[in-house]
Design a protein around this motif. Structure first.
Motif, PDB file in Angstrom:
ATOM      1  N   MET A   1      51.879  19.125  64.847  1.00  0.00           N
ATOM      2  CA  MET A   1      53.275  19.312  64.443  1.00  0.00           C
ATOM      3  C   MET A   1      54.131  19.574  65.681  1.00  0.00           C
ATOM      4  O   MET A   1      53.794  20.422  66.511  1.00  0.00           O
ATOM      5  N   GLN A   2      55.224  18.863  65.794  1.00  0.00           N
ATOM      6  CA  GLN A   2      56.147  19.055  66.901  1.00  0.00           C
ATOM      7  C   GLN A   2      57.075  20.240  66.612  1.00  0.00           C
ATOM      8  O   GLN A   2      57.568  20.389  65.492  1.00  0.00           O
ATOM      9  N   PRO A   3      57.312  21.084  67.607  1.00  0.00           N
ATOM     10  CA  PRO A   3      58.227  22.217  67.371  1.00  0.00           C
ATOM     11  C   PRO A   3      59.662  21.742  67.183  1.00  0.00           C
ATOM     12  O   PRO A   3      60.077  20.731  67.758  1.00  0.00           O
ATOM     13  N   GLU A   4      60.382  22.461  66.371  1.00  0.00           N
ATOM     14  CA  GLU A   4      61.814  22.203  66.183  1.00  0.00           C
ATOM     15  C   GLU A   4      62.581  23.286  66.940  1.00  0.00           C
ATOM     16  O   GLU A   4      62.486  24.463  66.608  1.00  0.00           O
ATOM     17  N   PHE A   5      63.316  22.885  67.967  1.00  0.00           N
ATOM     18  CA  PHE A   5      64.021  23.842  68.802  1.00  0.00           C
ATOM     19  C   PHE A   5      65.425  24.092  68.245  1.00  0.00           C
ATOM     20  O   PHE A   5      66.145  23.150  67.888  1.00  0.00           O
ATOM     21  N   VAL A   6      65.784  25.349  68.170  1.00  0.00           N
ATOM     22  CA  VAL A   6      67.117  25.756  67.712  1.00  0.00           C
ATOM     23  C   VAL A   6      67.799  26.480  68.865  1.00  0.00           C
ATOM     24  O   VAL A   6      67.321  27.529  69.310  1.00  0.00           O
ATOM     25  N   GLU A   7      68.877  25.921  69.366  1.00  0.00           N
ATOM     26  CA  GLU A   7      69.590  26.540  70.472  1.00  0.00           C
ATOM     27  C   GLU A   7      70.693  27.440  69.915  1.00  0.00           C
ATOM     28  O   GLU A   7      71.513  27.001  69.098  1.00  0.00           O
ATOM     29  N   VAL A   8      70.706  28.682  70.332  1.00  0.00           N
ATOM     30  CA  VAL A   8      71.685  29.660  69.860  1.00  0.00           C
ATOM     31  C   VAL A   8      72.446  30.189  71.073  1.00  0.00           C
ATOM     32  O   VAL A   8      71.846  30.623  72.053  1.00  0.00           O
ATOM     33  N   SER A   9      73.770  30.149  70.996  1.00  0.00           N
ATOM     34  CA  SER A   9      74.597  30.648  72.096  1.00  0.00           C
ATOM     35  C   SER A   9      75.660  31.591  71.555  1.00  0.00           C
ATOM     36  O   SER A   9      76.365  31.251  70.610  1.00  0.00           O
ATOM     37  N   PRO A  10      75.732  32.799  72.141  1.00  0.00           N
ATOM     38  CA  PRO A  10      74.859  33.340  73.168  1.00  0.00           C
ATOM     39  C   PRO A  10      73.494  33.685  72.590  1.00  0.00           C
ATOM     40  O   PRO A  10      73.359  33.925  71.398  1.00  0.00           O
ATOM     41  N   ASP A  25      60.287  31.163  63.627  1.00  0.00           N
ATOM     42  CA  ASP A  25      58.854  31.414  63.753  1.00  0.00           C
ATOM     43  C   ASP A  25      58.547  32.066  65.093  1.00  0.00           C
ATOM     44  O   ASP A  25      57.725  32.991  65.180  1.00  0.00           O
ATOM     45  N   ILE A  26      59.191  31.552  66.132  1.00  0.00           N
ATOM     46  CA  ILE A  26      59.007  32.021  67.503  1.00  0.00           C
ATOM     47  C   ILE A  26      60.395  32.187  68.101  1.00  0.00           C
ATOM     48  O   ILE A  26      61.268  31.341  67.905  1.00  0.00           O
ATOM     49  N   CYS A  27      60.592  33.277  68.841  1.00  0.00           N
ATOM     50  CA  CYS A  27      61.943  33.527  69.346  1.00  0.00           C
ATOM     51  C   CYS A  27      61.887  34.371  70.607  1.00  0.00           C
ATOM     52  O   CYS A  27      61.038  35.263  70.738  1.00  0.00           O
ATOM     53  N   GLU A  28      62.794  34.102  71.525  1.00  0.00           N
ATOM     54  CA  GLU A  28      63.004  35.030  72.624  1.00  0.00           C
ATOM     55  C   GLU A  28      63.664  36.283  72.067  1.00  0.00           C
ATOM     56  O   GLU A  28      64.476  36.214  71.145  1.00  0.00           O
ATOM     57  N   LEU A  29      63.311  37.441  72.627  1.00  0.00           N
ATOM     58  CA  LEU A  29      63.883  38.695  72.142  1.00  0.00           C
ATOM     59  C   LEU A  29      63.984  39.678  73.301  1.00  0.00           C
ATOM     60  O   LEU A  29      63.072  39.755  74.142  1.00  0.00           O
ATOM     61  N   ALA A  30      65.077  40.420  73.350  1.00  0.00           N
ATOM     62  CA  ALA A  30      65.208  41.466  74.358  1.00  0.00           C
ATOM     63  C   ALA A  30      64.077  42.470  74.172  1.00  0.00           C
ATOM     64  O   ALA A  30      63.799  42.893  73.044  1.00  0.00           O
ATOM     65  N   VAL A 203      56.596  36.362  68.029  1.00  0.00           N
ATOM     66  CA  VAL A 203      56.167  35.459  66.963  1.00  0.00           C
ATOM     67  C   VAL A 203      56.082  36.260  65.673  1.00  0.00           C
ATOM     68  O   VAL A 203      55.629  37.413  65.677  1.00  0.00           O
ATOM     69  N   ARG A 204      56.515  35.666  64.564  1.00  0.00           N
ATOM     70  CA  ARG A 204      56.363  36.334  63.272  1.00  0.00           C
ATOM     71  C   ARG A 204      54.893  36.557  62.976  1.00  0.00           C
ATOM     72  O   ARG A 204      54.052  35.700  63.242  1.00  0.00           O
ATOM     73  N   ASP A 205      54.581  37.715  62.414  1.00  0.00           N
ATOM     74  CA  ASP A 205      53.185  38.054  62.153  1.00  0.00           C
ATOM     75  C   ASP A 205      52.519  37.077  61.183  1.00  0.00           C
ATOM     76  O   ASP A 205      51.331  36.761  61.330  1.00  0.00           O
ATOM     77  N   ASP A 206      53.256  36.582  60.193  1.00  0.00           N
ATOM     78  CA  ASP A 206      52.648  35.654  59.243  1.00  0.00           C
ATOM     79  C   ASP A 206      52.308  34.326  59.911  1.00  0.00           C
ATOM     80  O   ASP A 206      51.323  33.670  59.556  1.00  0.00           O
ATOM     81  N   VAL A 207      53.091  33.945  60.899  1.00  0.00           N
ATOM     82  CA  VAL A 207      52.820  32.703  61.634  1.00  0.00           C
ATOM     83  C   VAL A 207      51.570  32.865  62.488  1.00  0.00           C
ATOM     84  O   VAL A 207      50.719  31.968  62.544  1.00  0.00           O
TER      85      VAL A 207
END
Length: 297
Positions: A1-10, A25-30, A203-207
């Motif tokens: 499965m190819q990842p689907e990238f979601v760009e969020v600004s800021p 599912d996966i995210c950068e986080l402070a 990463v979400r725990d369920d993922v």
């Protein structure tokens, strides 16, 4: 499965959406947001992959008429920061307290945005800017005497994703609290080995539960991308991605300006956890292995 990238600004808006609604599912986080979210039961787990780095003797600006000549002069003053749990603020307050003896409880921390984790209880030293007013405006008008630069404070106004903009007041003639910040940062690193982290990968725990190999594959992918980038960083021109950002830092942190993994970052992680606990953001000080999943173990 190819990842689907979601760009969020800021990118800060993505942090908020992740800890409040688990939208990705996966995210950068402070990293400080992660520590708080995990303690408050948000079902996410971080990998020891750090998206960016910077030191924090720089980035705290003061008004020229505020009577602030050194760190201790911040006591009794009002200092603006976007939100109390902003990782930049946590690092800087920790340095002020532990390196320069500043009593942060004697500073009024003025915020103009929400905390990402809404259930976080703030200390009584935190106050909110008046409704409809930004800390950039308060700084320009002299109602606060110091403020964090850029997105951590006076370099923006409005909430991320809702009216976020760069205010004209960013051009005001403020000065850095530490005029010799680059020297102090290099000396601090050489003495302590602490290299402040920003933007860990969660990463979400369920993922993770659904795909036990995902953590290892993500870590390997980020490491491979970095190894492909490093030769260009060292041998290429100024147009290489992030070359200008890390060029001076790399002269004293070494061959890899973006080290991943728990062991290479143990002192840094322990220090950030200690600062967050010291500042009332988390109730205990977990070990790195409690909060980061080591995909190499």
């Amino acid at each position: 499965m190819q990842p689907e990238f979601v760009e969020v600004s800021p990118i800060i808006a993505a942090f908020r959406r992740m800890v409040r609604g688990l939208e990705f599912d996966i995210c950068e986080l402070a990293p400080t947001t992660y520590l708080i979210a995990r303690e408050h039961g948000v079902p996410i787990t971080a990998l020891p992959i750090f998206m960016s780095r910077r030191f924090h003797h720089s980035g705290l600006q003061v008004r020229n008429d505020a009577g602030i000549e050194g760190p201790k002069d911040l006591e009794g003053k009002k200092v603006g920061v976007r939100a109390y749990s902003v990782t930049t603020g946590v690092w800087t307050r920790g340095i002020l307290a532990n390196e320069f003896g500043v009593d942060n409880s004697r500073i009024e921390w003025v915020v103009d945005d929400e905390e990402h984790v809404q259930s976080l209880q703030l200390p009584p030293t935190v106050t909110h800017a008046p409704q409809g007013r930004s800390i950039s405006e308060l700084m320009a008008e002299g109602e606060i005497q110091a403020g964090f630069a850029s997105r951590a404070g006076i370099g923006r106004k409005g909430a991320p994703g809702v009216g976020w903009e760069a205010p004209e007041t960013e051009a005001q003639p403020y000065r850095e609290l530490f005029a010799d910040a680059p020297r102090l940062e290099a000396e601090w690193y050489r003495r302590t080995g602490i290299y402040p982290v920003h933007g860990c990968l969660v990463v979400r725990d369920d993922v993770l539960a659904a795909d036990p190999s995902l953590a290892r594959r993500l870590y390997e992918a980020f490491e491979a991308a970095k190894q492909a980038w490093l030769p260009a960083f060292w041998d290429g021109g100024d147009d290489v991605l992030d070359k200008k950002k890390y060029a001076k830092i790399a002269t004293f942190v070494g061959a890899d300006p973006l080290p991943n993994g728990i062991e290479k970052n143990r002192a840094t992680i322990n220090t950030l956890v200690g600062y967050a606990h010291q500042q009332g953001l988390i109730s205990r000080r977990p070990a790195p292995e409690e909060i980061f999943l080591d995909p190499t173990a």
